[in-house]
Design a protein around this motif. Structure first.
Motif: not given
Length: 405
Positions: A7-9, A24-34, A36-41, A55-59
């Motif tokens: 697990p990584l932050r 680019v935005q869709f790539h970033v969104r999908d990578l982040a969710e992929a 998170i699904e694998r257990g990374h923060t 989404p809540e993971y976004m600032t």
């Protein structure tokens, strides 16, 4: 590297606003969710207006302003107030690895590169033969680029742009697609064609000339001579509309239907419903994510013969290519594909096998392998030449991916 990842932050910086999201935005969104699904923060920093749902993971890094950049209008944010927000986000995140997208774009990625320390991965999306914005931005980040531990390019075209404008090299890891989401999409009777009235889809910004809508519209009259019931379904936002098309095409404008902006689910349904997806772009494309989405949905693709599109379509084996910017050749190609059911079936079969390399399951694993390389390098004792060690590890990854250099 093993097949599992600790697990990584992870902090991800997107330069472009989520108010009007693009590739680019869709790539970033999908990578982040992929991830998170694998257990990374994961935390994503991106421009966004106060009333834009994120989404809540976004600032949000604050309001963005539209800027003409690389042949498109990009919404970005910059300046001392934004830099202070970047600094606070970095301090709060305590990330194991920071992943910057387009770090030489004058937006959040550039600011984060100036401010951050520690393991940094950068992904480059741009693919242009001559890029004045890159040439102008390079002096601003030249020294900071040395802080980047590993570089990723989303395509061979993007890698070549990086090498020619900034030197160095990158491992090629493509954009990802949730293939099964398109493979399993339901069709919509509004968009489903028939032998007498086939449907052709286009997706993209209508007011960006490089997306090539004008090329497709130029092909409409000739296609209608052979397929008088054909319907051209145009999805996307922009100023072009029925009045402009009527002025250009006259009575043939009846065949063009503007769908406006559509949701992700509607896009999958549209691609699964139509007889052909057309990608008439005239330049500035580093990859061709919508081609992969159409291929995943089981729809034959007709695309301009840009280098990025040729590679996605395996030089014409998984889709049909026409001469870039040539409406007459596009019309001939569409007529041929629409009139040849066995050809369309063969394209779908070959494409369904080709798209698996772009599934997020594969892409996420490759990105994580890069993350682990740079984290491991940061944790390892100092070596005489750490840059050559990183180069050797990236060469290992290329060998895994079967890339020739």
């Amino acid at each position: 590297m093993t097949g599992t990842h600790r697990p990584l932050r992870v902090g991800i910086v997107c330069p472009y606003s989520f108010d009007v999201p693009g590739g680019v935005q869709f790539h970033v969104r999908d990578l982040a969710e992929a991830l998170i699904e694998r257990g990374h923060t994961v935390s994503v920093l991106a421009p966004a207006d106060d009333d834009t749902p994120i989404p809540e993971y976004m600032t949000s890094a604050g309001r963005a302003v539209p800027v003409r950049y690389n042949g498109a209008v990009a919404r970005m944010t910059f300046g001392p107030v934004t830099a202070a927000r970047v600094r606070r986000w970095l301090a709060a995140g305590e990330f194991d690895v920071l992943h910057l997208h387009e770090p030489v774009t004058p937006s959040l990625g550039m600011l984060a590169l100036w401010i951050a320390d520690g393991p940094i991965v950068a992904t480059f999306h741009t693919a242009l033969l001559r890029s004045r914005p890159l040439q102008m931005a390079y002096p601003l980040v030249r020294q900071s680029l040395e802080k980047i531990s590993a570089r990723i390019a989303v395509s061979e075209d993007a890698r070549r742009t990086l090498v020619e404008h900034m030197g160095g090299d990158a491992v090629v890891i493509p954009n990802g697609v949730y293939v099964d989401a398109f493979t399993g999409a339901t069709t919509d009777p509004r968009w489903t064609g028939t032998p007498e009235a086939p449907t052709i889809a286009f997706l993209g910004r209508l007011d960006e000339p490089r997306k090539g809508l004008q090329v497709l519209l130029g092909a409409v009259p000739e296609v209608l001579r052979t397929h008088p019931g054909a319907r051209f379904l145009v999805a996307g936002r922009g100023d072009t509309g029925p009045d402009e098309v009527r002025e250009l095409l006259g009575d043939d404008a009846r065949a063009v239907e503007f769908l406006g902006g559509i949701t992700d689910d509607e896009k999958a349904s549209l691609l699964a419903s139509v007889d052909v997806y057309c990608a008439p772009q005239i330049g500035g494309e580093s990859f061709g994510i919508v081609l992969v989405e159409a291929m995943s949905a089981g729809t034959p693709v007709v695309a301009s013969d840009l280098g990025a599109f040729r590679r996605v379509l395996e030089e014409g084996d998984a889709g049909v290519l026409f001469r870039t910017g040539d409406p007459a050749d596009l019309a001939r190609t569409l007529v041929r594909v629409l009139g040849d059911a066995p050809l369309r079936a063969a394209l779908v079969e070959r494409a369904s096998a080709a798209v698996r390399r772009y599934d997020w399951s594969s892409v996420t694993h490759e990105v994580l392998t890069v993350y682990e390389m740079v984290v491991e390098a940061a944790d390892a004792p100092v070596r005489e030449d750490p840059s050559s060690w990183r180069g050797a590890r990236l060469r290992d990854l290329r060998r895994v991916r079967g890339e020739a250099r």
